[in-house]
Design a protein around this motif. Structure first.
Motif, short mmCIF file in Angstrom:
data_model
loop_
_atom_site.label_atom_id
_atom_site.label_comp_id
_atom_site.label_asym_id
_atom_site.label_seq_id
_atom_site.Cartn_x
_atom_site.Cartn_y
_atom_site.Cartn_z
N GLY A 95 0.85 -1.31 0.02
CA GLY A 95 0.06 -0.02 -0.09
C GLY A 95 0.91 1.19 -0.06
O GLY A 95 0.52 2.25 -0.79
N LYS A 96 1.94 1.14 0.84
CA LYS A 96 2.95 2.56 0.69
C LYS A 96 3.34 2.69 -0.61
O LYS A 96 3.68 3.83 -1.00
CB LYS A 96 3.92 2.30 1.80
N LEU A 97 3.87 1.63 -1.41
CA LEU A 97 4.33 1.80 -2.69
C LEU A 97 3.34 2.59 -3.52
O LEU A 97 3.72 2.93 -4.47
CB LEU A 97 4.62 0.31 -3.14
N PHE A 98 2.07 2.38 -3.50
CA PHE A 98 0.86 2.70 -4.12
C PHE A 98 0.43 4.05 -3.57
O PHE A 98 -0.38 4.73 -4.05
CB PHE A 98 -0.07 1.79 -4.49
N GLY A 99 1.14 4.61 -2.54
CA GLY A 99 0.78 5.99 -2.00
C GLY A 99 -0.53 5.92 -0.99
O GLY A 99 -0.88 7.06 -0.76
N ALA A 100 -0.75 4.76 -0.31
CA ALA A 100 -1.78 4.57 0.38
C ALA A 100 -1.21 5.15 1.94
O ALA A 100 -0.02 4.85 2.23
CB ALA A 100 -2.57 3.27 0.61
N LYS A 101 -2.35 6.00 2.64
CA LYS A 101 -1.91 6.16 4.14
C LYS A 101 -2.13 4.75 4.92
O LYS A 101 -2.91 3.90 4.46
CB LYS A 101 -2.65 7.41 4.61
N THR A 102 -1.54 4.64 5.85
CA THR A 102 -1.83 3.49 6.70
C THR A 102 -2.14 3.82 8.34
O THR A 102 -1.45 4.79 8.81
CB THR A 102 -0.56 2.43 6.85
N VAL A 103 -3.28 3.03 8.87
CA VAL A 103 -3.36 2.98 10.40
C VAL A 103 -3.20 1.76 11.04
O VAL A 103 -3.93 0.75 10.35
CB VAL A 103 -4.71 3.79 10.62
N TYR A 104 -2.50 1.80 12.03
CA TYR A 104 -2.31 0.41 12.55
C TYR A 104 -2.85 0.41 13.76
O TYR A 104 -2.45 1.46 14.69
CB TYR A 104 -1.01 -0.25 12.69
N ILE A 105 -3.80 -0.42 14.55
CA ILE A 105 -4.34 -0.31 15.87
C ILE A 105 -3.53 -1.66 16.62
O ILE A 105 -3.97 -2.88 16.35
CB ILE A 105 -5.79 -0.49 15.87
N GLU A 106 -2.79 -1.25 17.63
CA GLU A 106 -2.23 -2.53 18.38
C GLU A 106 -3.29 -3.11 19.13
O GLU A 106 -4.23 -2.19 19.68
CB GLU A 106 -1.18 -2.14 19.18
N VAL A 107 -3.40 -4.29 19.07
CA VAL A 107 -4.75 -5.05 19.77
C VAL A 107 -4.88 -4.78 21.23
O VAL A 107 -3.82 -4.50 21.90
CB VAL A 107 -4.67 -6.42 19.65
N PHE A 108 -5.89 -4.98 21.82
CA PHE A 108 -6.29 -4.54 23.30
C PHE A 108 -5.43 -5.30 24.28
O PHE A 108 -5.23 -4.84 25.26
CB PHE A 108 -7.78 -4.46 23.32
N ASP A 109 -5.18 -6.53 24.02
CA ASP A 109 -4.74 -7.38 24.90
C ASP A 109 -3.16 -7.30 25.13
O ASP A 109 -2.59 -8.05 25.86
CB ASP A 109 -5.11 -9.02 24.76
N ARG A 110 -2.56 -6.45 24.33
CA ARG A 110 -1.04 -6.14 24.59
C ARG A 110 -1.09 -4.98 25.25
O ARG A 110 -1.30 -3.77 25.00
CB ARG A 110 -0.40 -6.04 23.10
N ILE A 111 -0.61 -5.10 26.73
CA ILE A 111 -0.59 -4.02 27.49
C ILE A 111 0.97 -3.64 27.75
O ILE A 111 1.38 -2.43 27.75
CB ILE A 111 -0.85 -4.32 28.69
N ASP A 112 1.97 -4.50 27.38
CA ASP A 112 3.27 -4.01 27.77
C ASP A 112 4.35 -4.87 26.78
O ASP A 112 5.56 -4.78 27.02
CB ASP A 112 3.65 -4.45 29.25
N LYS A 113 3.72 -5.71 25.91
CA LYS A 113 4.68 -6.14 24.93
C LYS A 113 4.19 -6.10 23.67
O LYS A 113 2.76 -6.21 23.29
CB LYS A 113 4.69 -7.87 25.24
#
Length: 149
Positions: A95-113
């Motif tokens: 997607g980045k190669l084609f110019g898309a913006k990206t949003v990643y949401i780290e999952v809820f159950d990851r608190i410190d790793k």
């Protein structure tokens, strides 16, 4: 704006579906596993099936990378959103190669790793969201938006 929502079926897909207030009135398509829960949840939505299993599976990573090129080239999303898992990696990089913006949401159950997917996409993600303040020690550029539940 056209949005690509990409994620494994199960919890990751449910996480993305919970953002319906954001994506509900936008042109969108989904990339996920062809499993019963995904078919039920995404009934009536434009979907593409990806290869699984994906976690630590080099063969399917390669297949999903080729799939990402095909889908991204044809669909041309402006934005790609994911909460994981591994299927997000090729879609974010292609997607980045084609110019898309990206949003990643780290999952809820990851608190410190971190998740492996989070570590892999963090360097290229335009907006990296965590749901716990502790995660900002791992991902300093992240935005803590709290729980999306």
């Amino acid at each position: 704006m056209k949005i690509c929502l990409v994620g494994s079926s199960g919890g990751h897909l449910t996480h993305l579906h919970m953002l319906k207030r954001f994506w509900g009135n936008k042109d969108r398509f989904w990339v996920t596993f062809p499993k019963e829960d995904a078919e039920y949840l995404l009934d009536g939505e434009r979907t593409y099936s990806c290869y699984f299993p994906t976690n630590r599976n080099i063969r399917n990573l390669i297949k999903n990378t080729f799939l990402a090129f095909k889908i991204i080239k044809n669909e041309r999303p402006d934005l790609i959103i994911s909460s994981g898992a591994a299927v997000a990696v090729p879609f974010f990089y292609v997607g980045k190669l084609f110019g898309a913006k990206t949003v990643y949401i780290e999952v809820f159950d990851r608190i410190d790793k971190p998740t492996l997917t989070g570590k892999l996409v963090y360097p290229i993600t335009d907006l990296f969201i965590v749901q716990w303040e502790e995660m900002k020690k791992i991902y300093p550029k992240a935005k803590n938006l709290g729980s999306i539940f």
